[in-house]
Write an enzyme that holds these catalytic residues in place. Structure first.
Site, PDB file in Angstrom:
ATOM      1  N   ASP A   1       4.761 -41.282  13.089  1.00 32.64           N
ATOM      2  CA  ASP A   1       6.024 -40.661  12.717  1.00 32.64           C
ATOM      3  C   ASP A   1       7.236 -41.117  13.559  1.00 32.64           C
ATOM      4  OD1 ASP A   1       6.504 -38.137  10.917  1.00 32.64           O
ATOM      5  OD2 ASP A   1       7.785 -37.946  12.684  1.00 32.64           O
TER       6      ASP A   1
ATOM      7  N   GLY B   1       1.722 -42.808  20.292  1.00 29.09           N
ATOM      8  CA  GLY B   1       0.350 -42.604  20.770  1.00 29.09           C
ATOM      9  C   GLY B   1      -0.568 -43.684  20.224  1.00 29.09           C
TER      10      GLY B   1
ATOM     11  N   ARG C   1      -4.763 -57.965  15.239  1.00 28.62           N
ATOM     12  CA  ARG C   1      -5.543 -59.177  14.909  1.00 28.62           C
ATOM     13  C   ARG C   1      -5.239 -59.646  13.491  1.00 28.62           C
ATOM     14  NH1 ARG C   1     -10.507 -59.491  12.192  1.00 28.62           N
ATOM     15  NH2 ARG C   1     -11.839 -61.270  12.744  1.00 28.62           N
TER      16      ARG C   1
ATOM     17  N   ALA D   1     -17.499 -25.331  11.273  1.00 28.05           N
ATOM     18  CA  ALA D   1     -16.836 -24.296  12.083  1.00 28.05           C
ATOM     19  C   ALA D   1     -16.740 -22.973  11.325  1.00 28.05           C
ATOM     20  CB  ALA D   1     -15.435 -24.773  12.457  1.00 28.05           C
TER      21      ALA D   1
ATOM     22  N   THR E   1      -2.047 -43.892  13.640  1.00 25.62           N
ATOM     23  CA  THR E   1      -2.010 -42.624  14.379  1.00 25.62           C
ATOM     24  C   THR E   1      -3.259 -41.830  14.058  1.00 25.62           C
ATOM     25  OG1 THR E   1      -0.999 -40.417  14.458  1.00 25.62           O
ATOM     26  CG2 THR E   1      -0.451 -41.739  12.540  1.00 25.62           C
TER      27      THR E   1
ATOM     28  N   ARG F   1       6.541 -44.553  24.389  1.00 26.46           N
ATOM     29  CA  ARG F   1       7.496 -43.796  23.576  1.00 26.46           C
ATOM     30  C   ARG F   1       8.849 -44.057  24.223  1.00 26.46           C
ATOM     31  NH1 ARG F   1       3.069 -39.736  23.351  1.00 26.46           N
ATOM     32  NH2 ARG F   1       2.414 -39.701  21.181  1.00 26.46           N
TER      33      ARG F   1
ATOM     34  N   ASP G   1      -0.807 -37.862   9.635  1.00 30.28           N
ATOM     35  CA  ASP G   1       0.267 -37.001   9.123  1.00 30.28           C
ATOM     36  C   ASP G   1       1.419 -37.799   8.507  1.00 30.28           C
ATOM     37  OD1 ASP G   1       1.035 -38.071  11.544  1.00 30.28           O
ATOM     38  OD2 ASP G   1       1.993 -36.248  12.277  1.00 30.28           O
TER      39      ASP G   1
ATOM     40  N   ASP H   1      -3.410 -38.780  13.880  1.00 29.99           N
ATOM     41  CA  ASP H   1      -3.028 -37.500  13.245  1.00 29.99           C
ATOM     42  C   ASP H   1      -3.115 -37.495  11.719  1.00 29.99           C
ATOM     43  OD1 ASP H   1      -2.523 -36.454  15.717  1.00 29.99           O
ATOM     44  OD2 ASP H   1      -0.361 -36.792  15.643  1.00 29.99           O
TER      45      ASP H   1
ATOM     46  N   ARG I   1      -0.241 -32.289  17.371  1.00 26.77           N
ATOM     47  CA  ARG I   1       0.911 -31.512  17.840  1.00 26.77           C
ATOM     48  C   ARG I   1       1.635 -30.854  16.668  1.00 26.77           C
ATOM     49  NH1 ARG I   1       3.719 -35.097  21.899  1.00 26.77           N
ATOM     50  NH2 ARG I   1       3.665 -36.428  20.070  1.00 26.77           N
TER      51      ARG I   1
HETATM   52  O1  F6P Z   1       0.513 -38.442  17.909  1.00 27.49           O
HETATM   53  C1  F6P Z   1      -0.777 -38.544  18.350  1.00 27.49           C
HETATM   54  C2  F6P Z   1      -1.085 -37.529  19.393  1.00 27.49           C
HETATM   55  O2  F6P Z   1      -2.387 -37.811  19.835  1.00 27.49           O
HETATM   56  C3  F6P Z   1      -0.980 -36.064  18.976  1.00 27.49           C
HETATM   57  O3  F6P Z   1      -2.056 -35.605  18.233  1.00 27.49           O
HETATM   58  C4  F6P Z   1      -0.861 -35.411  20.321  1.00 27.49           C
HETATM   59  O4  F6P Z   1      -0.264 -34.168  20.204  1.00 27.49           O
HETATM   60  C5  F6P Z   1      -0.016 -36.366  21.079  1.00 27.49           C
HETATM   61  O5  F6P Z   1      -0.242 -37.633  20.509  1.00 27.49           O
HETATM   62  C6  F6P Z   1      -0.242 -36.388  22.557  1.00 27.49           C
HETATM   63  O6  F6P Z   1       0.478 -37.433  23.080  1.00 27.49           O
HETATM   64  P1  F6P Z   1       0.585 -37.918  24.570  1.00 27.49           P
HETATM   65  O7  F6P Z   1      -0.697 -37.620  25.226  1.00 27.49           O
HETATM   66  O8  F6P Z   1       0.841 -39.373  24.469  1.00 27.49           O
HETATM   67  O9  F6P Z   1       1.707 -37.180  25.142  1.00 27.49           O
END
Ligand code: F6P
Length: 327
Positions: free
Chosen positions: A106, A14, A24, A190, A129, A75, A133, A131, A175
């Site tokens: 990841d 992603g 760059r 929130a 990323t 991907r 993570d 995320d 995800r």
């Molecule tokens: O890994 C980044 C991410 O944005 C996640 O947070 C999300 O679940 C996923 O990619 C969605 O990916 P795509 O839209 O490319 O299927």
């Protein structure tokens, strides 16, 4: 003397704001050290198909502020196969590329880890990323921009929630990880945050709302897409049944979280990582991801960087913070 003469650079998985700033930095640092740089289009897929472009100083002019990735991303299922990785290796050797910098998350590092151990090929990774993570870095490139995008969007939602006395359930990306939800949720104030790591469950949420303020009709609940409840719409269904007096709306923020101009924090992080990755390769680093921990640059083996959500970040202390502040 370093053996590296031609560095290949790719973005994979992603996309994330700040990837262009990272490209760059890689290109400029490579040129600074008199190395050639080859841009590889569409991640590992482009590597397998030799979708290569030669990069020079000007190829990365005027991109530091742009979201997305000029190298495009994908991907690649083929790179998950032994045959695909063998083809990738052939392309690298045929085109004289002797070091690789991969920018991604990841999945990108899982592939890089396999490839570098199978072919003993020098690879350094840059965490890119939204995320956040990955282990071995406090922040990944794109996370800061993404949480600010969420905060900006939810601030707007709060305006209308307030006017109509509505409860909004907002789904954010992640995800496998709730880190976007956690920080942005605190940032928007929130009432509750549902993340896969905390396992609050919809009953926990119902409980939270039952003990919460009754006089406040407008509320914001942030749900990570990977939460076990199965997304904001599922949460909405349950809450509509249990709290018929609430006027409930659901909003899924989606891919706006992946786009947009990178924040200054992300540009600087990407720039620092890009230079460090090139210097790392020159100094013999391989099979590692560059990261920043407590402001210092560190290299972490791919195997340690992947599939570990930062335990600190989702510690009970963070969750208690949400509870205390939502009173
Ligand atoms: O890994 C980044 C991410 O944005 C996640 O947070 C999300 O679940 C996923 O990619 C969605 O990916 P795509 O839209 O490319 O299927």
């Amino acid at each position: 003397m370093s053996k590296i003469k031609n560095i290949g650079v790719l973005t994979s998985g992603g996309d994330a704001p700040g990837m262009n700033a990272a490209i760059r930095a890689v290109v400029r640092a490579a040129i600074y050290y008199d190395l050639q740089v080859t841009g590889i289009l569409r991640g590992y897929e482009g590597l397998i198909h030799a979708d290569f472009i030669s990069m020079e100083r000007k190829s990365v002019a005027n991109i530091i502020q742009r979201g997305g990735t000029i190298l495009k991303t994908a991907r690649s299922d083929y790179f998950r196969t032994t045959e695909g990785r063998a083809k990738a290796y052939d392309q690298l050797t045929q085109h004289g590329i002797d070091g690789l910098i991969v920018i991604g998350g990841d999945g990108t590092f899982t592939g890089a880890n396999l490839f570098s151990s199978e072919y003993n090929f020098p690879i350094v990774g840059l965490p890119g990323t939204i995320d956040n993570d990955l282990q071995g870095t406090d922040f990944t490139i794109g996370y800061d921009t993404a949480i600010n995008t969420v905060v900006n969007a939810v601030d707007k939602i709060r305006d209308t929630a307030e006017s109509h006395d509505r409860l909004f359930i907002v789904e954010v990306m992640g995800r496998d990880s709730g880190l976007i939800a956690l920080r942005s949720g605190i940032g928007v104030g929130a009432e509750a945050i549902l993340i896969p790591e905390a396992n609050m469950g919809v009953e926990g949420l119902v409980n939270r709302l039952e003990i919460g303020r009754k006089d406040k009709a407008s509320k914001i609940i942030i749900v990570a897409e990977g939460d076990e409840v199965g997304g904001a719409f599922n949460v909405g269904e349950v809450l509509k049944e249990r709290f018929p007096h609430y006027d409930i709306r659901v909003s899924v923020l989606g891919h706006i979280q992946r786009g947009g101009k990178p924040s200054c924090m992300d540009r600087v992080l990407a720039s620092r990582f890009g230079v460090a990755a090139v210097e790392g390769l020159i100094n013999g680093q391989s099979g590692v991801m560059v990261g920043q921990v407590n402001r210092e640059l560190v290299f972490t083996p791919f195997a340690q960087a992947i599939k570990h959500i930062d335990a600190q970040e989702v510690s009970p202390a963070w969750l208690r913070l949400v509870e205390i502040l939502s009173l």
